[in-house]
Each structure stands twice: as C-alpha cells, then as structure tokens.
Design a protein around this motif. Structure first.
Motif, PDB file in Angstrom:
ATOM      1  N   ARG A   7       0.648  -1.057  -0.136  1.00 11.61           N
ATOM      2  CA  ARG A   7      -0.137  -0.123   0.092  1.00 11.61           C
ATOM      3  C   ARG A   7       1.026   1.267  -0.023  1.00 11.61           C
ATOM      4  N   ARG A   8       0.149   2.182  -0.572  1.00  9.79           N
ATOM      5  CA  ARG A   8       1.091   3.473  -0.340  1.00  9.79           C
ATOM      6  C   ARG A   8       1.726   3.949   0.849  1.00  9.79           C
ATOM      7  N   GLU A   9       1.250   3.483   1.989  1.00 16.42           N
ATOM      8  CA  GLU A   9       1.753   3.774   3.390  1.00 16.42           C
ATOM      9  C   GLU A   9       2.964   3.000   3.405  1.00 16.42           C
ATOM     10  N   VAL A  11       5.392   2.611   1.477  1.00 11.74           N
ATOM     11  CA  VAL A  11       6.560   3.006   0.434  1.00 11.74           C
ATOM     12  C   VAL A  11       7.961   3.463   1.490  1.00 11.74           C
ATOM     13  N   LEU A  36       6.853   7.994  -3.978  1.00  7.47           N
ATOM     14  CA  LEU A  36       5.365   7.725  -3.967  1.00  7.47           C
ATOM     15  C   LEU A  36       4.934   8.129  -5.393  1.00  7.47           C
ATOM     16  N   PHE A  39       5.364   4.563  -7.171  1.00  2.00           N
ATOM     17  CA  PHE A  39       4.333   3.610  -6.715  1.00  2.00           C
ATOM     18  C   PHE A  39       3.216   3.942  -7.172  1.00  2.00           C
ATOM     19  N   ASP A  40       2.674   5.201  -7.382  1.00  2.00           N
ATOM     20  CA  ASP A  40       1.473   5.448  -7.781  1.00  2.00           C
ATOM     21  C   ASP A  40       1.524   4.957  -9.530  1.00  2.00           C
TER      22      ASP A  40
END
Length: 147
Positions: A7-9, A11, A36, A39-40
């Motif tokens: 999940r983004r958190e 990273v 980030l 990741f997106d």
C-alpha cells in the motif's frame, strides 16, 4: 508471514529495506516524493506489483514483480523480479525461499511460463541463493544510465 500487495503507506518501509545494504545505502534518498510518484505509476500500470512481507504489522521483506507479454520463446509470458530485500534482522529464517514461492505462485496465476531476474554482480551471496532455488545464470545483462 503475510505476503501482500504493498500500500502507499508501505513505501517508506520498502525504501528503508532498499537502502539497508552496501549498494542501496549510497543510492536511495530520504525524500519520499519520487518514490510515492513511482508507486502511483506502478499501480496504474496494472502488471507491475510491489509485494511486501509483513510480520506482526511490520514490513520486513519486499520484491517487485512485473508481468511481461512478448513474442520470444513461443510468445511466453514472463515474470520479472526486482528489488528483492529481506530485513537484515530477519535473514536466515527462510523468508527468501518463502518470498520466491509467493512470486512463483503469482507468476503462474498470471499465466507466466518463465521467471527472470537480474542481480548486481557484487552480490555473490545472492547468486548462491538464486542458484539454490533453481535459477540459472543464463544471460549477461547490460545497463546504461539515461541521464
């Protein structure tokens, strides 16, 4: 150990794993903005997945797996594995083998007939590990920075 999509958190924890070795400590950064954004972008691509190993709520391992369709080898779909890391406090407990069991299961589920990875030539212990898992050093890789 739970293997799941990052999940983004996650990273910052993944970047910490990438930075926690003799090669990564000189090339990873503390500013998370670029990571980030990457990741997106990976999430939007659909066939590019960041996987984390979580134990007791902490990210302790990671790898990236990308599914690639192509024409060579009778149009074999392949899985490319990159960014393989296990926390230095967790090494020697079989997590690497479990990680590759997870990666291979994901690759088979995605219709891949081949797994491939690259490894920095300075990682002599990693080479022994990959060979013990049945991977063969069949190719020579090249990289060129595009500055």
């Amino acid at each position: 150990m739970i293997w799941r999509e990052a999940r983004r958190e996650d990273v910052p924890a993944v970047v910490a794993l990438l930075a926690n070795d003799f090669l990564g400590q000189g090339r990873e950064q503390s500013d998370m903005d670029g990571y980030l954004a990457a990741f997106d972008a990976m999430a939007e691509e659909g066939a590019n997945h960041l996987i984390v190993g979580e134990e007791d709520g902490a990210v302790v391992a990671t790898y990236q797996i990308t599914f690639i369709s192509g024409l060579s080898i009778s149009a074999a779909r392949r899985a490319q594995v990159e960014g393989v890391r296990v926390s230095d406090t967790m090494r020697g407990r079989g997590l690497g083998r479990a990680m590759f069991d997870d990666a291979e299961a994901r690759a088979r589920a995605a219709g891949c007939r081949l797994m491939q990875l690259t490894m920095n030539a300075q990682r002599t212990e990693s080479r022994k590990f990959y060979e013990a898992l049945g991977y063969e050093p069949s190719h020579v890789g090249f990289k060129k920075p595009l500055a």
